[in-house]
Structures are given as structure tokens and as C-alpha cells.
Design a protein around this motif. Sequence first.
Motif, mmCIF file in Angstrom:
data_model
loop_
_atom_site.group_PDB
_atom_site.id
_atom_site.type_symbol
_atom_site.label_atom_id
_atom_site.label_comp_id
_atom_site.label_asym_id
_atom_site.label_seq_id
_atom_site.Cartn_x
_atom_site.Cartn_y
_atom_site.Cartn_z
ATOM 1 N N LEU A 1 0.976 -1.002 -0.056
ATOM 2 C CA LEU A 1 -0.082 -0.165 -0.878
ATOM 3 C C LEU A 1 0.859 1.390 -0.125
ATOM 4 O O LEU A 1 2.545 1.136 0.660
ATOM 5 C CB LEU A 1 -0.490 0.114 1.650
ATOM 6 N N PRO A 2 0.449 2.416 -0.687
ATOM 7 C CA PRO A 2 1.175 3.953 -1.101
ATOM 8 C C PRO A 2 1.365 3.882 1.074
ATOM 9 O O PRO A 2 0.630 4.133 1.985
ATOM 10 C CB PRO A 2 0.020 4.662 -0.744
ATOM 11 N N ALA A 3 3.063 4.477 0.962
ATOM 12 C CA ALA A 3 3.296 4.480 2.314
ATOM 13 C C ALA A 3 3.181 6.110 2.828
ATOM 14 O O ALA A 3 2.403 6.226 3.903
ATOM 15 C CB ALA A 3 4.685 5.202 2.655
ATOM 16 N N ALA A 4 2.082 7.939 2.123
ATOM 17 C CA ALA A 4 1.159 7.956 2.940
ATOM 18 C C ALA A 4 0.115 8.450 2.821
ATOM 19 O O ALA A 4 -0.172 8.626 3.591
ATOM 20 C CB ALA A 4 1.469 9.571 0.948
ATOM 21 N N TRP A 5 -0.798 6.950 2.251
ATOM 22 C CA TRP A 5 -2.049 6.617 2.833
ATOM 23 C C TRP A 5 -2.066 5.776 4.405
ATOM 24 O O TRP A 5 -2.448 5.906 4.930
ATOM 25 C CB TRP A 5 -2.530 5.039 1.836
ATOM 26 N N LEU A 6 -0.682 4.849 4.540
ATOM 27 C CA LEU A 6 -0.679 3.928 5.837
ATOM 28 C C LEU A 6 -0.237 5.409 6.519
ATOM 29 O O LEU A 6 -0.831 5.246 7.959
ATOM 30 C CB LEU A 6 0.759 3.457 5.697
ATOM 31 N N VAL A 7 0.697 5.984 6.493
ATOM 32 C CA VAL A 7 1.018 7.195 7.476
ATOM 33 C C VAL A 7 -0.333 8.367 7.814
ATOM 34 O O VAL A 7 -0.676 8.695 9.016
ATOM 35 C CB VAL A 7 1.832 8.288 6.803
ATOM 36 N N THR A 8 -1.285 8.946 6.635
ATOM 37 C CA THR A 8 -2.415 9.379 6.817
ATOM 38 C C THR A 8 -3.758 8.489 7.841
ATOM 39 O O THR A 8 -3.964 9.276 8.721
ATOM 40 C CB THR A 8 -3.120 9.404 5.672
ATOM 41 N N ALA A 9 -3.196 7.513 7.179
ATOM 42 C CA ALA A 9 -4.874 6.188 8.250
ATOM 43 C C ALA A 9 -4.120 6.197 9.495
ATOM 44 O O ALA A 9 -4.715 6.109 10.451
ATOM 45 C CB ALA A 9 -4.528 5.112 7.777
ATOM 46 N N CYS A 10 -2.449 5.830 10.297
ATOM 47 C CA CYS A 10 -2.111 6.371 11.228
ATOM 48 C C CYS A 10 -3.139 7.098 12.317
ATOM 49 O O CYS A 10 -3.885 6.574 13.049
ATOM 50 C CB CYS A 10 -0.739 6.229 11.561
ATOM 51 N N ILE A 11 -2.511 8.465 11.887
ATOM 52 C CA ILE A 11 -2.623 9.773 11.917
ATOM 53 C C ILE A 11 -4.101 9.517 12.018
ATOM 54 O O ILE A 11 -4.600 9.799 13.440
ATOM 55 C CB ILE A 11 -2.745 10.631 11.086
ATOM 56 N N ALA A 12 -5.427 9.719 11.780
ATOM 57 C CA ALA A 12 -6.463 8.954 11.392
ATOM 58 C C ALA A 12 -7.152 8.586 12.576
ATOM 59 O O ALA A 12 -7.958 8.452 13.056
ATOM 60 C CB ALA A 12 -7.242 8.999 9.733
ATOM 61 N N LEU A 13 -6.308 7.024 12.497
ATOM 62 C CA LEU A 13 -6.897 6.616 13.432
ATOM 63 C C LEU A 13 -6.867 7.259 15.210
ATOM 64 O O LEU A 13 -7.437 6.871 15.649
ATOM 65 C CB LEU A 13 -5.926 4.650 13.194
ATOM 66 N N ILE A 14 -6.025 6.914 15.490
ATOM 67 C CA ILE A 14 -5.064 8.395 16.330
ATOM 68 C C ILE A 14 -6.506 8.812 16.843
ATOM 69 O O ILE A 14 -7.319 9.047 18.110
ATOM 70 C CB ILE A 14 -3.611 8.696 16.579
ATOM 71 N N HIS A 15 -7.033 9.853 15.464
ATOM 72 C CA HIS A 15 -7.643 10.708 15.944
ATOM 73 C C HIS A 15 -9.773 10.013 16.068
ATOM 74 O O HIS A 15 -9.502 10.622 17.734
ATOM 75 C CB HIS A 15 -7.948 12.157 15.104
ATOM 76 N N ALA A 16 -9.546 9.043 15.239
ATOM 77 C CA ALA A 16 -11.146 8.544 15.778
ATOM 78 C C ALA A 16 -10.189 8.274 17.155
ATOM 79 O O ALA A 16 -11.433 7.974 18.116
ATOM 80 C CB ALA A 16 -10.254 7.233 14.417
#
Length: 197
Positions: A149-164
Motif C-alpha cells: 500500500l502507498p506509504a503516504a496512505w499508511l501514514v495518513t491512516a495512522c494519524i486518522a486512527l489516532i484521532h478516531a
Amino acid sequence: MAEHRAADYQRAIAERNVGAILDAAEELLEERAAASISAVAARAGVSRVTVYAHFPTWEALLEAAVERAVRRTMTALEATHPDDGPPVQALERMLTAAWQHLARYGAMAQAVAEQLSPQAVTRTHQAAHRTVGALLERGQADGSFRTDLPAAWLVTACIALIHACAQEVRAGRIGERDAAPILTATVRDLFTGTRRA
């Protein structure tokens, strides 16, 4: 020489005022009080004109407060030494530190979700993206983290999960004690998921 001293003095006053304004905004948000430019000015002990001189809108003030909170969180993340040891363990250390820090900013996170544009959120979180991205890159290089999976997507998903996760805690759907283990397991599995040959 006198001009330099005067400029230094003005700069020091401006920096002190900005710090007091950001502190006031943070306190009002944490107290869940009516946060406005007027309320911030009163709490900070400065005039509304002074607040507007530094932050022309409430959104600009909130964005600056969030940026400062993210910088402080990044200091805590750097203290976990993300460049040391196996990437999976470094990720777990970072997530634990991020969660502990984020817990201090619960009310601010809610204000961000309700009041800041996606573009502003992206701007304020650039440092977090870089730090998580560097760790992800290290883990991908040694085979610890997925590359399908694209690295940028994984980073964005990680930060979104922290907020979620923070949002779920605020809503009472996840207990405070359960949050860090749930978040860590979710992001770890996201980063280490099945890699295609």
C-alpha cells in the motif's frame, strides 16, 4: 544598539503575548468554556486588538494552538527514539507516547474536528506525517512493514486512527484504559499486514 535593544524588547513582548494567547485558548477549550477572541483576550490579559494582531480569526488562533500542541507531541515522540530498535517496537513506543500526549488535548481535538478545515488539519500535522513516515520507511526497508500500500496512505491512516480513537473515547465507546492497547494493535496490524510477494 538602542534600536536593536528596542527591537529585541518588542519581539520578546510579542512572543510572550502569543504564548499567553495560546495558553488562554487551550485553557478555555479544556474547560469547555465559550472560547472566543474576547474570552481569550480576557484570559490572556491582553486586548482584543493584540489578539487580532497575531491571529486575525478564531480559526487562525485555533490552528496555531493545534500546531503548538502537535509540536509538543512530536517532542514526546522523538523522546521515544523512533530510529532505535526494531521498527515494530519503535512504532508501539511512538503510539503509546502519542496517546498519552493526545489525552491532554482531548477538548482541542474535538474543536479541531468541529471547527478546522481538512486543509488546516493537514498543515498542523505535517511534522507528525514526517516522523511517522520516516519510521514507516525504515520498517519497509528492513521488511518489517508492508509495501503493498502507498506509504503516504499508511501514514495518513495512522494519524486518522489516532484521532478516531480519541473520538471514540470522548463518545464513551472505548474506555480510557483500553484505548492505547486498541490503537496500538490496530496501527501495528495496519503497518505489518500481509505483504504480497
